[in-house]
Design a protein around this motif. Structure first.
Motif, PDB file in Angstrom:
ATOM      1  N   GLU A   1      11.766  54.757  34.167  1.00 29.50           N
ATOM      2  CA  GLU A   1      13.114  54.182  34.233  1.00 29.50           C
ATOM      3  C   GLU A   1      14.007  55.027  35.131  1.00 29.50           C
ATOM      4  N   PRO A   2      14.778  54.401  36.028  1.00 28.19           N
ATOM      5  CA  PRO A   2      15.714  55.168  36.868  1.00 28.19           C
ATOM      6  C   PRO A   2      16.984  55.509  36.089  1.00 28.19           C
ATOM      7  N   ILE A   3      17.667  56.558  36.521  1.00 29.79           N
ATOM      8  CA  ILE A   3      18.927  56.966  35.923  1.00 29.79           C
ATOM      9  C   ILE A   3      20.072  56.450  36.794  1.00 29.79           C
ATOM     10  N   TYR A   4      21.067  55.845  36.164  1.00 29.42           N
ATOM     11  CA  TYR A   4      22.225  55.320  36.880  1.00 29.42           C
ATOM     12  C   TYR A   4      23.486  56.062  36.472  1.00 29.42           C
ATOM     13  N   MET A   5      24.504  55.943  37.333  1.00 28.63           N
ATOM     14  CA  MET A   5      25.822  56.482  37.025  1.00 28.63           C
ATOM     15  C   MET A   5      26.728  55.339  36.591  1.00 28.63           C
ATOM     16  N   ILE A   6      27.684  55.654  35.748  1.00 27.53           N
ATOM     17  CA  ILE A   6      28.631  54.671  35.260  1.00 27.53           C
ATOM     18  C   ILE A   6      30.027  55.261  35.352  1.00 27.53           C
ATOM     19  N   ASN A   7      31.020  54.443  35.734  1.00 29.68           N
ATOM     20  CA  ASN A   7      32.390  54.933  35.881  1.00 29.68           C
ATOM     21  C   ASN A   7      33.191  54.640  34.619  1.00 29.68           C
ATOM     22  N   ARG A   8      33.726  55.684  34.033  1.00 30.16           N
ATOM     23  CA  ARG A   8      34.580  55.566  32.847  1.00 30.16           C
ATOM     24  C   ARG A   8      35.759  56.520  32.994  1.00 30.16           C
ATOM     25  N   ASP A   9      36.946  56.026  32.696  1.00 30.63           N
ATOM     26  CA  ASP A   9      38.163  56.843  32.760  1.00 30.63           C
ATOM     27  C   ASP A   9      38.341  57.480  34.130  1.00 30.63           C
ATOM     28  N   GLY A  10      37.955  56.732  35.178  1.00 31.15           N
ATOM     29  CA  GLY A  10      38.148  57.216  36.536  1.00 31.15           C
ATOM     30  C   GLY A  10      37.170  58.283  36.980  1.00 31.15           C
ATOM     31  N   LYS A  11      36.077  58.458  36.238  1.00 31.19           N
ATOM     32  CA  LYS A  11      35.100  59.482  36.578  1.00 31.19           C
ATOM     33  C   LYS A  11      33.703  58.901  36.470  1.00 31.19           C
ATOM     34  N   ASP A  12      32.795  59.396  37.310  1.00 31.01           N
ATOM     35  CA  ASP A  12      31.399  58.958  37.248  1.00 31.01           C
ATOM     36  C   ASP A  12      30.632  59.799  36.231  1.00 31.01           C
ATOM     37  N   TRP A  13      29.872  59.108  35.378  1.00 30.03           N
ATOM     38  CA  TRP A  13      29.099  59.766  34.324  1.00 30.03           C
ATOM     39  C   TRP A  13      27.645  59.320  34.411  1.00 30.03           C
ATOM     40  N   ILE A  14      26.754  60.180  33.913  1.00 31.75           N
ATOM     41  CA  ILE A  14      25.351  59.786  33.769  1.00 31.75           C
ATOM     42  C   ILE A  14      25.265  58.797  32.619  1.00 31.75           C
ATOM     43  N   GLU A  15      24.552  57.706  32.824  1.00 33.37           N
ATOM     44  CA  GLU A  15      24.417  56.696  31.776  1.00 33.37           C
ATOM     45  C   GLU A  15      23.081  56.882  31.045  1.00 33.37           C
ATOM     46  N   PRO A  16      23.121  57.184  29.747  1.00 34.94           N
ATOM     47  CA  PRO A  16      21.874  57.324  28.991  1.00 34.94           C
ATOM     48  C   PRO A  16      21.083  56.025  28.984  1.00 34.94           C
ATOM     49  N   ILE A  17      19.775  56.145  28.911  1.00 38.40           N
ATOM     50  CA  ILE A  17      18.906  54.977  28.775  1.00 38.40           C
ATOM     51  C   ILE A  17      18.884  54.567  27.303  1.00 38.40           C
ATOM     52  N   GLU A  18      18.975  53.295  27.039  1.00 31.19           N
ATOM     53  CA  GLU A  18      19.000  52.819  25.653  1.00 31.19           C
ATOM     54  C   GLU A  18      17.750  51.993  25.344  1.00 31.19           C
ATOM     55  N   LYS A  19      17.070  52.372  24.275  1.00 28.78           N
ATOM     56  CA  LYS A  19      15.898  51.622  23.823  1.00 28.78           C
ATOM     57  C   LYS A  19      15.753  51.800  22.319  1.00 28.78           C
ATOM     58  N   TYR A  20      15.338  50.752  21.648  1.00 26.81           N
ATOM     59  CA  TYR A  20      15.194  50.744  20.192  1.00 26.81           C
ATOM     60  C   TYR A  20      16.502  51.108  19.492  1.00 26.81           C
ATOM     61  N   GLY A  21      17.633  50.810  20.152  1.00 25.30           N
ATOM     62  CA  GLY A  21      18.934  51.110  19.564  1.00 25.30           C
ATOM     63  C   GLY A  21      19.349  52.554  19.703  1.00 25.30           C
TER      64      GLY A  21
END
Length: 378
Positions: free
Chosen positions: A152-172
């Motif tokens: 699985e690739p790792i993506y960045m996500i923008n929250r509160d005006g900043k880029d963050w690493i987005e954890p991978i979610e599986k099995y909740g």
């Protein structure tokens, strides 16, 4: 000696910032004379003025030279600032949306700590809790394989005006591992500082969001990584995984001693005795104590720590981990026979372990103050 005498002297003292006298800059205020004692206020623009100390010394020297050495002025000059220092902003708390941070630790490798961590996370998620899991074993990350997300690739996500690493979610479960960032076929050859910095990034630069439980699969032993974790996070408590084997128990004692050290002071929630016994599928009534009998139970009693659960040695647990489907998946399918014996003993064990951790966390939070991050002193 009068206030005018003081002003006359200070009219000859120049402020290095603009070459004007202290009086011309309106820096002198509240002159007081009590016998030989002279006091007054010097007002500067801001507390970071680079000339403060030199101006104070020049003022003291000028008064002593012109009004006599008997004049007591040293230590009597007060400072005032036209610009008050800004109130320091409180640093953003690490993982502000996380209620409980649980470390899963072991004294040595090979006791099934990572397998236990993965199954605890999935079991808690199956009960409806919001769960995060950090694979902190920098040199031997295994969570990507156990969750079947190695590629699985790792993506960045923008929250509160900043880029963050987005954890991978599986099995909740929201999950991150250094295994996502390195070649799985090659060893991670890093110095301790590099490993610690990488781990700190996965904690502080990832968007974990709101979580009931944030689980950390710690590396075996006692190392820089453990110190990095307790210095970065206020860990609610730790769970110690061991086998009944004496070698494993000896190392588990060291791990417990580390967390109980007064400089670290992280509560130990309990001990998990993994591979407690082996039962052949063809002879479900038999138990073989391959690694010794009751070692984890005895250690818990000796150290005054709760025994959370005994997990049997079941081939299916290992197979499920290798296939990326932890054994605690779909706990709702568990069925009991009429005589009370369970069909899926490993699922029952992890289910009970998840319940025990929830109970121990609640009890710890009721009776103990929040854990503090370990402060580094040089």
């Amino acid at each position: 000696m009068s206030s005018q005498d003081i002003l006359n002297v200070l009219s000859g003292v120049r402020y290095p910032g603009n070459g004007k006298s202290l009086v011309e800059n309106n820096m002198v205020d509240d002159i007081r004379i009590d016998g030989d004692k002279v006091s007054f206020v010097l007002e500067f623009e801001k507390p970071t003025d680079p000339f403060i100390r030199s101006v104070v010394r020049m003022a003291e020297t000028a008064i002593e030279q012109q009004l006599g050495e008997d004049v007591k002025v040293k230590g009597n000059i007060q400072l005032r600032y036209r610009q008050q220092p800004a109130e320091p902003q409180a640093p953003r708390p690490v993982l502000p949306g996380v209620k409980n941070i649980i470390g899963i630790s072991s004294g040595k490798g090979g006791v099934g700590k990572s397998t236990v961590s993965a199954n605890i996370a999935v079991a808690l998620a199956a009960k409806g809790y919001k769960v995060g899991l950090l694979d902190a074993d920098i040199f031997g990350p295994s969570m990507p394989k156990m969750f079947g997300v190695e590629d699985e690739p790792i993506y960045m996500i923008n929250r509160d005006g900043k880029d963050w690493i987005e954890p991978i979610e599986k099995y909740g479960v929201k999950m991150l591992s250094i295994g996502f960032l390195v070649d799985k076929e090659n060893a991670a050859v890093w110095r301790g500082t590099m490993a610690s910095n990488a781990l700190r990034q996965l904690i502080t630069e990832a968007w974990w969001g709101e979580l009931d439980y944030f689980l950390i699969d710690m590396p075996p032993g006692t190392s820089d990584i453990h110190l990095t974790l307790v210095q970065t996070l206020p860990i609610t408590g730790v769970v110690i995984v061991t086998t009944p084997q004496e070698v494993a128990l000896a190392d588990a004692r060291k791990g417990i001693a580390m967390f109980r050290d007064e400089k670290i002071n992280v509560p130990v929630l309990g001990i998990v005795e993994n591979m407690a016994w082996f039962t052949p599928e063809s002879h479900p009534e038999e138990k073989y104590y391959i690694f010794g009998k009751g070692g984890g139970v005895a250690l818990a009693e000796k150290l005054g720590v709760k025994l959370l659960v005994q997990i049997p040695l079941v081939a299916g647990i290992c197979e499920d981990a290798d296939n990326g489907k932890p054994s605690s998946l779909d706990l709702s399918s568990r069925r009991l026979k009429e005589d009370g014996e369970t069909c899926d003993i490993e699922k029952v064990a992890f289910d009970l372990l998840a319940d025990s951790i929830v109970k121990q966390c609640d009890e710890r939070n009721r009776n103990l103050p929040p854990t503090l991050k370990v402060e580094v002193s040089k």
